[in-house]
Scaffold this motif. Structure first.
Motif, short mmCIF file in Angstrom:
data_model
loop_
_atom_site.label_atom_id
_atom_site.label_comp_id
_atom_site.label_asym_id
_atom_site.label_seq_id
_atom_site.Cartn_x
_atom_site.Cartn_y
_atom_site.Cartn_z
N THR A 181 15.37 -41.73 -67.22
CA THR A 181 14.26 -40.77 -67.24
C THR A 181 12.99 -41.40 -66.69
N ASN A 182 12.73 -42.64 -67.10
CA ASN A 182 11.58 -43.37 -66.57
C ASN A 182 11.66 -43.50 -65.05
N PHE A 183 12.85 -43.82 -64.54
CA PHE A 183 13.02 -43.98 -63.10
C PHE A 183 12.64 -42.71 -62.35
N LEU A 184 13.05 -41.57 -62.89
CA LEU A 184 12.74 -40.29 -62.24
C LEU A 184 11.26 -39.96 -62.36
N ARG A 185 10.69 -40.18 -63.52
CA ARG A 185 9.27 -39.89 -63.73
C ARG A 185 8.39 -40.78 -62.86
N ASP A 186 8.80 -42.03 -62.66
CA ASP A 186 7.94 -43.04 -62.04
C ASP A 186 8.30 -43.34 -60.59
N ILE A 187 9.01 -42.44 -59.91
CA ILE A 187 9.42 -42.71 -58.53
C ILE A 187 8.23 -43.10 -57.67
N GLY A 188 7.14 -42.36 -57.77
CA GLY A 188 5.97 -42.64 -56.94
C GLY A 188 5.39 -44.01 -57.19
N GLU A 189 5.19 -44.36 -58.46
CA GLU A 189 4.63 -45.66 -58.80
C GLU A 189 5.56 -46.80 -58.37
N ASP A 190 6.86 -46.59 -58.55
CA ASP A 190 7.81 -47.63 -58.14
C ASP A 190 7.81 -47.80 -56.63
N LEU A 191 7.69 -46.70 -55.88
CA LEU A 191 7.59 -46.81 -54.42
C LEU A 191 6.37 -47.62 -54.02
N ASP A 192 5.27 -47.43 -54.75
CA ASP A 192 4.06 -48.20 -54.46
C ASP A 192 4.29 -49.69 -54.63
N ARG A 227 14.47 -32.48 -53.31
CA ARG A 227 14.66 -31.63 -54.50
C ARG A 227 16.12 -31.63 -54.94
N ARG A 228 17.01 -31.46 -53.98
CA ARG A 228 18.44 -31.41 -54.32
C ARG A 228 18.91 -32.75 -54.86
N ALA A 229 18.43 -33.83 -54.26
CA ALA A 229 18.82 -35.16 -54.71
C ALA A 229 18.33 -35.43 -56.13
N LEU A 230 17.09 -35.04 -56.42
CA LEU A 230 16.54 -35.28 -57.76
C LEU A 230 17.21 -34.38 -58.79
N ALA A 231 17.55 -33.17 -58.40
CA ALA A 231 18.29 -32.29 -59.32
C ALA A 231 19.63 -32.92 -59.70
N ASP A 232 20.27 -33.55 -58.74
CA ASP A 232 21.54 -34.24 -59.00
C ASP A 232 21.32 -35.43 -59.93
N GLN A 233 20.24 -36.18 -59.73
CA GLN A 233 19.95 -37.33 -60.59
C GLN A 233 19.64 -36.86 -62.02
N ILE A 273 9.77 -32.31 -65.01
CA ILE A 273 10.02 -32.58 -63.59
C ILE A 273 10.55 -31.33 -62.90
N GLU A 274 11.46 -30.65 -63.57
CA GLU A 274 12.01 -29.41 -62.99
C GLU A 274 10.92 -28.34 -62.88
N ARG A 283 1.98 -36.27 -59.14
CA ARG A 283 1.49 -36.62 -60.48
C ARG A 283 2.68 -36.95 -61.38
N ARG A 284 2.37 -37.67 -62.44
CA ARG A 284 3.40 -38.09 -63.38
C ARG A 284 3.78 -36.92 -64.29
N ALA A 285 5.07 -36.71 -64.47
CA ALA A 285 5.54 -35.67 -65.38
C ALA A 285 5.47 -36.18 -66.81
N THR A 286 4.72 -35.49 -67.65
CA THR A 286 4.57 -35.90 -69.04
C THR A 286 4.70 -34.70 -69.96
N VAL A 287 5.07 -34.98 -71.20
CA VAL A 287 5.09 -33.95 -72.22
C VAL A 287 3.68 -33.87 -72.80
N SER A 288 3.17 -32.67 -72.94
CA SER A 288 1.79 -32.50 -73.40
C SER A 288 1.58 -33.08 -74.79
N LEU A 289 0.35 -33.48 -75.07
CA LEU A 289 0.01 -33.99 -76.39
C LEU A 289 0.33 -32.95 -77.46
#
Length: 312
Positions: A181-192, A227-233, A273-274, A283-289
């Motif tokens: 889940t972290n890997f999917l949420r943090d794709i952008g930061e990891d790419l950086d 989108r299709r690739a991330l849906a599969d992940q 994410i969906e 932006r990072r996908a997060t669950v609201s407070l």
């Protein structure tokens, strides 16, 4: 509240208590969902969780948040030092780093296998020179040390109503699910940071490679193949959550609300994410407070009722 937790856990001595308090600060600062779920444990169980998280976070930051200009060789030397100092701490020798002091004490109290820490450090070393993973099997080696071992370390903290061996597989699966889940949420930061924690062959099935992911990050948007690739992940990750779910019932009843809450909140990141149409690049996908508080509040009410029922 920190004092009450330390007293309940039987942790004495100013230096040792300060080390645990520092790990608690790391957990509260960086692991918001994890920390919130930990609050549902009885006070005496919490310091060990903070120590395990604090150690993992401290080492992870050494690798992912170094000072500008730090070379790979210098980072390798730091991890070698951590390995050496951890061995010394586990052997009873004094060390200065609070995270090491606390985690060594926790390891002794729980009789944790040193191999779990060795696997974790091996994965941290992989981050120094591995920037991608060709297959799921290659990624699984990294995930074992970076996440599955955390689930295994947690078992003696949480307690089980089955044998620890029986509970080990779903516990490791839960650690894996959280990490994926972290890997999917943090794709952008990891790419950086020049890394991709998604199997290249599975992405290629949808016509996605590292360059396409970089384009999405640069333009802060997502195209249809991604989108299709991330849906599969996400589908793959949800299957791991399903493997992990039966493990909750194997835990001590007092620990189940904590793990169930972490399970619920982390898996909801996939929903977010969906809902964002898979655009994890803007932006990072997060669950609201608000949602975190509601879920934790319901769990806390159940804990209170259970404790009253036991006459606590």
């Amino acid at each position: 509240m920190t004092r009450a937790e330390l007293d309940a856990a039987g942790i004495t001595g100013p230096e040792l208590r300060a080390a645990y308090a520092r790990c608690r600060e790391l957990n509260a600062q960086h692991g918001r969902t994890y920390f919130l779920a930990t609050r549902l444990l009885s006070p005496g169980r919490r310091p060990a969780v903070h120590a395990l998280y604090g150690f993992a976070r401290w080492v992870d930051d050494l690798v992912d948040e170094p000072e500008p200009g730090t070379s790979t060789a210098e980072l390798q030397e730091r991890l070698d030092r951590v390995d050496k100092d951890l061995g010394a701490a586990l052997g009873g020798a004094p060390v200065d780093e609070p995270a090491l002091v606390a985690v060594a004490d926790t390891a002794h109290r729980l009789t944790l296998d040193r191999a779990l820490f060795d696997a974790f450090l091996r994965s941290m070393r992989m981050d120094l020179d591995t920037t991608g993973y060709a297959t799921r099997a290659e990624l699984a080696e990294y995930v074992h040390g970076s996440a599955e071992v955390i689930g295994l370390q947690m078992l003696p903290v949480l307690g089980t109503v089955t044998s620890r061996a029986e509970a080990s597989e779903p516990a490791a699966a839960l650690g894996e699910a959280f990490q994926l889940t972290n890997f999917l949420r943090d794709i952008g930061e990891d790419l950086d940071r020049g890394r991709v924690y998604l199997p290249a062959d599975e992405l290629a099935t949808f016509g996605v490679d590292r360059e396409r992911l970089r384009w999405c990050r640069a333009h802060r948007r997502v195209d249809q193949p991604v989108r299709r690739a991330l849906a599969d992940q996400i589908a793959t990750t949800r299957a791991v959550y399903r493997r992990a779910r039966p493990g909750i019932a194997m835990l001590h009843p007092a620990s189940r609300p904590c793990v169930r809450t972490a399970f619920d909140l982390y898996s909801r990141i996939l929903d977010r994410i969906e809902a964002a149409e898979y655009n994890v690049f803007a932006r990072r996908a997060t669950v609201s407070l608000r949602r975190r508080v509601v879920v934790a509040g319901v769990a806390a009410a159940r804990v209170t009722v259970a404790r009253l029922g036991r006459g606590a």
